[in-house]
Design a protein around this motif. Structure first.
Motif, short mmCIF file in Angstrom:
data_model
loop_
_atom_site.label_atom_id
_atom_site.label_comp_id
_atom_site.label_asym_id
_atom_site.label_seq_id
_atom_site.Cartn_x
_atom_site.Cartn_y
_atom_site.Cartn_z
N LYS A 80 36.48 22.46 61.93
CA LYS A 80 36.29 21.21 62.77
C LYS A 80 35.23 20.49 61.58
O LYS A 80 34.20 20.87 61.43
CB LYS A 80 35.78 21.28 64.13
N CYS A 85 41.81 17.15 57.14
CA CYS A 85 42.23 17.67 58.43
C CYS A 85 41.29 17.72 59.30
O CYS A 85 41.41 17.17 60.68
CB CYS A 85 42.94 18.76 58.04
N TRP A 89 40.66 15.74 63.21
CA TRP A 89 40.66 16.63 64.25
C TRP A 89 39.19 16.38 64.70
O TRP A 89 39.18 15.86 66.36
CB TRP A 89 40.49 17.98 64.08
N GLY A 92 39.53 12.39 66.07
CA GLY A 92 40.71 12.13 66.91
C GLY A 92 41.26 10.76 66.34
O GLY A 92 42.01 10.24 67.31
N PRO A 120 46.18 12.99 64.09
CA PRO A 120 46.20 14.03 65.35
C PRO A 120 47.27 13.76 66.40
O PRO A 120 47.93 12.75 66.56
CB PRO A 120 44.73 13.80 65.91
N VAL A 127 42.67 16.93 70.87
CA VAL A 127 43.41 17.15 69.57
C VAL A 127 43.97 18.62 69.90
O VAL A 127 43.22 19.48 69.60
CB VAL A 127 42.98 16.91 68.33
N VAL A 130 47.26 18.87 64.02
CA VAL A 130 47.35 17.54 63.06
C VAL A 130 48.46 17.90 62.13
O VAL A 130 48.82 18.90 61.78
CB VAL A 130 45.83 17.33 62.05
#
Length: 160
Positions: A80, A85, A89, A92, A120, A127, A130
């Protein structure tokens, strides 16, 4: 179920999306399997636009885990907040990156990737996955892509 997609000849990007999105929706309507739907969506987007890489990462615990995709071998797990990507995440929201080399912390799964868009999809306000699309061209994505792909993500959210 359709086994191919049809796009108008000489269509601009917006016209391609406007023709493609209803076909994707028809393709996945009635199919309850998430993997099958995400696989077909990846294939349809890659076929329609010739993107370098199209795929999904699913939130599993504290990581994004590679899901169905079309293109070269990809990173399997993303933390995260890491890379484009992970930023999509964590924040959001859609990440539109014209030059991945200029994105702080970009994860180079392939050195051929030059620009990227990541969007997302939400389930119960969080989320859940994605959509990651990479191009081997700089500045290949714009607000037209963001607008239409965000519409697609709303469709995906209906079967999460």
């Amino acid at each position: 179920m359709a086994e191919s997609i049809f796009l108008p000849e000489n269509a601009n990007k917006a016209e391609k999306y406007e023709a493609l999105l209803p076909q994707i929706e028809a393709l996945i309507t009635g199919e309850e399997d998430l993997t099958a739907n995400l696989a077909n969506i990846s294939a349809a987007l890659k076929e329609a636009f010739g993107f370098f890489w199209v795929g999904f990462y699913l939130v599993k615990g504290e990581q994004l885990v590679l899901g169905p995709f079309q293109g070269p071998i990809a990173c399997t797990r993303i933390a995260k907040g890491k890379g484009v990507c992970g930023a999509a995440w964590k924040e959001g929201k859609t990440q539109l990156v014209p030059d991945v080399d200029a994105f702080p912390g970009h994860i180079a799964c392939s050195s051929a990737s030059k620009s990227e868009i990541v969007l997302p999809a939400f389930k119960d306000g969080e989320v859940a996955l994605v959509l990651d699309i990479d191009s081997n061209q700089l500045n290949d994505f714009d607000e037209t892509d963001a607008k239409h792909l965000e519409q697609l993500m709303k469709v995906i959210e209906t079967f999460l």
